[in-house]
Structures are given as structure tokens and as C-alpha cells.
Design a protein around this motif. Sequence first.
Motif, PDB file in Angstrom:
ATOM      1  N   LEU A   3      -3.540   2.174  -9.069  1.00  0.00           N
ATOM      2  CA  LEU A   3      -4.983   2.469  -9.179  1.00  0.00           C
ATOM      3  C   LEU A   3      -5.529   2.851 -10.383  1.00  0.00           C
ATOM      4  O   LEU A   3      -4.815   3.732 -10.906  1.00  0.00           O
ATOM      5  CB  LEU A   3      -4.952   2.972  -7.927  1.00  0.00           C
ATOM      6  CG  LEU A   3      -4.584   2.505  -6.285  1.00  0.00           C
ATOM      7  CD1 LEU A   3      -4.863   2.564  -5.570  1.00  0.00           C
ATOM      8  CD2 LEU A   3      -5.064   0.708  -6.571  1.00  0.00           C
ATOM      9  N   ASP A   6       2.768   1.986  -4.655  1.00  0.00           N
ATOM     10  CA  ASP A   6       1.140   1.066  -5.497  1.00  0.00           C
ATOM     11  C   ASP A   6       0.035   1.717  -5.370  1.00  0.00           C
ATOM     12  O   ASP A   6      -0.327   1.095  -6.613  1.00  0.00           O
ATOM     13  CB  ASP A   6       1.186   0.208  -4.007  1.00  0.00           C
ATOM     14  CG  ASP A   6       2.425  -0.763  -3.755  1.00  0.00           C
ATOM     15  OD1 ASP A   6       1.945  -1.746  -4.329  1.00  0.00           O
ATOM     16  OD2 ASP A   6       2.948  -0.712  -2.622  1.00  0.00           O
ATOM     17  N   ARG A   7      -0.115   3.090  -4.565  1.00  0.00           N
ATOM     18  CA  ARG A   7      -1.037   3.897  -5.287  1.00  0.00           C
ATOM     19  C   ARG A   7      -1.363   3.868  -6.187  1.00  0.00           C
ATOM     20  O   ARG A   7      -2.364   4.926  -7.080  1.00  0.00           O
ATOM     21  CB  ARG A   7      -1.251   4.304  -3.552  1.00  0.00           C
ATOM     22  CG  ARG A   7      -1.041   3.591  -2.529  1.00  0.00           C
ATOM     23  CD  ARG A   7      -1.881   4.676  -1.648  1.00  0.00           C
ATOM     24  NE  ARG A   7      -1.398   5.644  -1.039  1.00  0.00           N
ATOM     25  CZ  ARG A   7      -0.410   6.078  -0.048  1.00  0.00           C
ATOM     26  NH1 ARG A   7       0.151   5.320   0.366  1.00  0.00           N
ATOM     27  NH2 ARG A   7       0.468   7.018   0.438  1.00  0.00           N
ATOM     28  N   SER A   8       0.069   4.121  -6.801  1.00  0.00           N
ATOM     29  CA  SER A   8      -0.269   5.631  -8.059  1.00  0.00           C
ATOM     30  C   SER A   8      -0.919   3.835  -9.196  1.00  0.00           C
ATOM     31  O   SER A   8      -0.855   4.467 -10.388  1.00  0.00           O
ATOM     32  CB  SER A   8       1.614   5.267  -8.887  1.00  0.00           C
ATOM     33  OG  SER A   8       2.050   4.032  -8.768  1.00  0.00           O
ATOM     34  N   ASP A  61       1.095  -1.314   0.021  1.00  0.00           N
ATOM     35  CA  ASP A  61       0.100  -0.089   0.067  1.00  0.00           C
ATOM     36  C   ASP A  61       0.911   1.131  -0.176  1.00  0.00           C
ATOM     37  O   ASP A  61       0.352   2.133   0.564  1.00  0.00           O
ATOM     38  CB  ASP A  61      -0.547   0.089   1.000  1.00  0.00           C
ATOM     39  CG  ASP A  61      -0.516  -0.188   2.236  1.00  0.00           C
ATOM     40  OD1 ASP A  61       1.049  -0.013   2.739  1.00  0.00           O
ATOM     41  OD2 ASP A  61      -1.231  -0.016   3.666  1.00  0.00           O
ATOM     42  N   ASP A  65      -9.473   6.422  -8.335  1.00  0.00           N
ATOM     43  CA  ASP A  65      -9.805   5.771  -6.721  1.00  0.00           C
ATOM     44  C   ASP A  65      -8.855   6.925  -6.286  1.00  0.00           C
ATOM     45  O   ASP A  65      -8.040   7.747  -5.845  1.00  0.00           O
ATOM     46  CB  ASP A  65      -8.505   4.736  -6.530  1.00  0.00           C
ATOM     47  CG  ASP A  65      -8.730   3.548  -5.903  1.00  0.00           C
ATOM     48  OD1 ASP A  65      -8.852   3.904  -4.619  1.00  0.00           O
ATOM     49  OD2 ASP A  65      -8.887   2.550  -5.409  1.00  0.00           O
ATOM     50  N   ASP A  73      -7.818   6.803  -3.264  1.00  0.00           N
ATOM     51  CA  ASP A  73      -6.698   6.819  -2.949  1.00  0.00           C
ATOM     52  C   ASP A  73      -5.447   6.304  -4.108  1.00  0.00           C
ATOM     53  O   ASP A  73      -4.060   5.917  -3.138  1.00  0.00           O
ATOM     54  CB  ASP A  73      -6.275   4.959  -1.726  1.00  0.00           C
ATOM     55  CG  ASP A  73      -6.635   4.883  -0.673  1.00  0.00           C
ATOM     56  OD1 ASP A  73      -7.532   5.797  -0.280  1.00  0.00           O
ATOM     57  OD2 ASP A  73      -7.991   3.688  -0.837  1.00  0.00           O
ATOM     58  N   TYR A  74      -5.794   6.541  -5.219  1.00  0.00           N
ATOM     59  CA  TYR A  74      -4.763   6.943  -5.913  1.00  0.00           C
ATOM     60  C   TYR A  74      -3.446   8.104  -5.661  1.00  0.00           C
ATOM     61  O   TYR A  74      -3.696   9.062  -4.993  1.00  0.00           O
ATOM     62  CB  TYR A  74      -4.917   7.854  -7.033  1.00  0.00           C
ATOM     63  CG  TYR A  74      -3.917   7.545  -8.846  1.00  0.00           C
ATOM     64  CD1 TYR A  74      -4.000   6.746  -8.810  1.00  0.00           C
ATOM     65  CD2 TYR A  74      -4.266   9.425  -8.461  1.00  0.00           C
ATOM     66  CE1 TYR A  74      -3.183   7.044 -10.639  1.00  0.00           C
ATOM     67  CE2 TYR A  74      -2.805   9.228 -10.223  1.00  0.00           C
ATOM     68  CZ  TYR A  74      -2.384   8.335 -10.376  1.00  0.00           C
ATOM     69  OH  TYR A  74      -2.247   8.579 -11.587  1.00  0.00           O
ATOM     70  N   TYR A  75      -2.292   7.671  -6.457  1.00  0.00           N
ATOM     71  CA  TYR A  75      -1.100   8.526  -6.190  1.00  0.00           C
ATOM     72  C   TYR A  75      -0.399   8.819  -7.136  1.00  0.00           C
ATOM     73  O   TYR A  75      -0.258   7.957  -8.158  1.00  0.00           O
ATOM     74  CB  TYR A  75       0.212   7.988  -4.619  1.00  0.00           C
ATOM     75  CG  TYR A  75       0.820   8.950  -4.866  1.00  0.00           C
ATOM     76  CD1 TYR A  75       1.111   9.636  -4.371  1.00  0.00           C
ATOM     77  CD2 TYR A  75       2.639   8.483  -5.847  1.00  0.00           C
ATOM     78  CE1 TYR A  75       2.143  11.073  -3.920  1.00  0.00           C
ATOM     79  CE2 TYR A  75       3.141   9.593  -5.689  1.00  0.00           C
ATOM     80  CZ  TYR A  75       3.577  10.428  -4.647  1.00  0.00           C
ATOM     81  OH  TYR A  75       4.723  11.187  -4.176  1.00  0.00           O
ATOM     82  N   LYS A 121       3.421   4.303  -1.762  1.00  0.00           N
ATOM     83  CA  LYS A 121       2.585   5.728  -2.739  1.00  0.00           C
ATOM     84  C   LYS A 121       3.008   5.003  -3.589  1.00  0.00           C
ATOM     85  O   LYS A 121       2.158   4.898  -5.153  1.00  0.00           O
ATOM     86  CB  LYS A 121       3.332   7.007  -2.494  1.00  0.00           C
ATOM     87  CG  LYS A 121       2.840   7.178  -1.212  1.00  0.00           C
ATOM     88  CD  LYS A 121       3.838   8.895  -1.542  1.00  0.00           C
ATOM     89  CE  LYS A 121       3.226   9.967  -0.231  1.00  0.00           C
ATOM     90  NZ  LYS A 121       3.982  10.997  -0.015  1.00  0.00           N
TER      91      LYS A 121
END
Length: 410
Positions: free
Chosen positions: A212, A208-210, A204, A216, A218-220, A206
Amino acid sequence: MRKYLTVLLALLLSSCGGSSDSSSPAFDSKEALGESLFNDVSLSFNRTQSCASCHDVAQAFTDSRKNDSDQTAAVSIGDDGVSLGDRNAPTVTYASQTPDFHNGSRTRFNSQQSDYSGWLGGQFHDGRATTLADQAGGPPLNPIEMGMPDRASVVERLLENTDYIAALETLYGTDVFDATDTAYDAMTDAIARFEATDAFAPFDSKYDRSLLDSDDPDYYDYGVISKVASGKVLFFSQQFTNCATCHQLKRQSSSGETFTGYEYHNIGVPINTAVRSANGSTDGFIDTGLQFNNSAVTADTEAGKFKVPTLRNVAVTAPYMHNGVFNELATVVKFYDHWLTGSSNSLNPETGVAWADPEISDTVNLTELQDGSLLDDDDVEVLVCFMMTLTDARYESLIPDVEWENCEAE
């Protein structure tokens, strides 16, 4: 006979307040049992050290204890309060993703180098434990770690706790204590199952969140011209760096990337002389890495090789290298660069003098080390910024806000 003795001991201990209500088991799963075992200091000889002592959950499961200079110690102190190891305690985060130790090959991505063939995977820096359960069984019996004399002594400690007795017999069979090895292996299996939970590998960060969808919450977004974005481009570049050669497991932008290919290499790490002076190593001692005490490996060509570590949480798990010889992540990047002809990083920034010689020179992997282009200070900075984004969400606060602001500003 052993089973009846176990039941009798359980009854005696429960009469002395050694257990919770027997009608409500303290541990209803192997993972829950493993968590308690992981944190239990009674499994060490002097009852002062647990797995968690050297793998602190608050510090990405590394040893966060400080040395006299108020820096994170390069190696861990043992249960006896005196003994020091020779290798840095690696993070246990993402250890469950490591393949069993074997000889094989793997495809490399974003690399100008050919695919890898050789030893892969396993636990510890040298792969001597084939699986995570094998690894869990090592520290309790290590004389300079938890210091228990043998497996039977550890099992006797388990038998002191009626909650453990009930859980082990429920989860692993009523005959689990009939043989010492059966009980010991059940303990290590439970610890390994705990270490395989999402708490150790949340994926989880940043980074990984990129991956998404952009809508989303939680997207980075790395952005376009931020230092973290530049570092990401540089890290995955086939032309300008060799980072991905050993630190990329899957095709780019794949989920579940662990940022290690689990290969073994000698990258020329120097001796940590301060550690050797402190731990009383005999004169002339050489840590031959993969060949040192991994019984599966005997060839001299493997001497000095260590497993490529994950870069997950690397920004918060100093010190670095298998012996903790470097304190700063930027130092590590400059160390890699110094192998290139014409490098401006000819001095170790932590000592101000030339890099010390490799502990073992004959097997240094110059093919991979001398691949890539020279790095300047800006390149080093952006690579460190990118590696910061590999930090699990719950550990991001360990990095000062000013560092995040510097790296993410456009």
C-alpha cells in the motif's frame, strides 16, 4: 414427476417444522447457500462431518483437530470416527485463485531456472479435480471422508431441508431436482461460490499491506534491518535461494500474489510412517501423487509429483507437506537445504536422525532443489519470519506476540 414429489416433500416437511417462513427465503444467493452447505454435517453418512470439519475457519480452513500427542493431526479422521486418510487436508484459503488443471507453461520470476512447462493447477494435492466445484463434489462421496454411498443419497439429504429445496429451485431453476446429477452439481457449484468469496482470499496480510501507499493507515513497513525484512530479501533472491522459483506467481510487488506457481514437483518428501501405521495401508503401498488417481496423467515420469502449495497462511497451517510429515516450518526450510552439497542440515531436527529417503526417488527434481546457496540457522529463522507476514490479518493472532516481536525488532 420428480418436481411434484419434491413439492409434496417440501409441504410435508414444512408441516413438521422443517423450514423457515417460506415468504422469506433462508438463502438469497448461491454464496449464502454454499456457506450453509459447507458447514452442514447432514451431508455425511453419520451426520457428524462437514466440509468445515477438515477446513476450520478458525484455523485458516485447515483441520485443527489434535492427535494423542496434542499436535495437529497429520491427516483427518472420517465421518465414521475410525477411517484415516493418507494426505494432509490443505488450506482452502486462496484455493479459488488456482487455475483449472491443464498442461501448459508459465513464466518464472526471480529465478535462475528456465520457465516451467508441464502440469499446472487443479484442486487437491494431485489436481484430480479440475475446478473448485469438482473438488467440492469429492469429499461427500469419499468412503473415508464423509462416506455417502452415491450422489443420489446426498441429494436425498438435500431434500430433507426445505430451505435447501427453495434455494436450489430459486437459484438454479425449478427443474434442479429433476435429475440427480443436476441437483448434485448445483450443490457443488454453491459450495465453490462460497469458497470463492473474499473470506477465503482477503489479500490483507502484512505482506499485502506493505504494498500500500506509505501514507495509508494500514500500510506495513518491513523496515530495513528487521528479520522479516532480511527474510523477504532472501526469499526473493535469485542468487541465494530457490524459493521464488516455485513460490512466486507474479512479478515482485504485484498485488494478488498467491506464493505458488501451481507447478508439480517431486521434492523427495519421505513417507509419514506414523500415518501409514495408523491408517492401515497395505504393505508396500506407494503414493505416486500426480499419477496416483488423476486420470489425465499416466506417465511414469510424473510419479511422486505434488502440486506446489500456496504459502499464504503457511505459518499457521502446520503440519506440512502433502502427508503432514513435518510439524515445524523451520523443519521444512531445513529439509530443502539438505539437498545442497555441504549442507549443515543433514539431520531432521524433529527426529534427530538423518532425513528419511524419498517415497519415490526416481523423479526427485534435483535441478530446482540443488539451486541456491547453503542456509545457516539465521537464514532459516529470517525466512520463517518473512513467511509469517503472509498470514491473513484475522489469523495473525494465532502467532504468539513474542514471535512477532522477535521477527520485527530492529
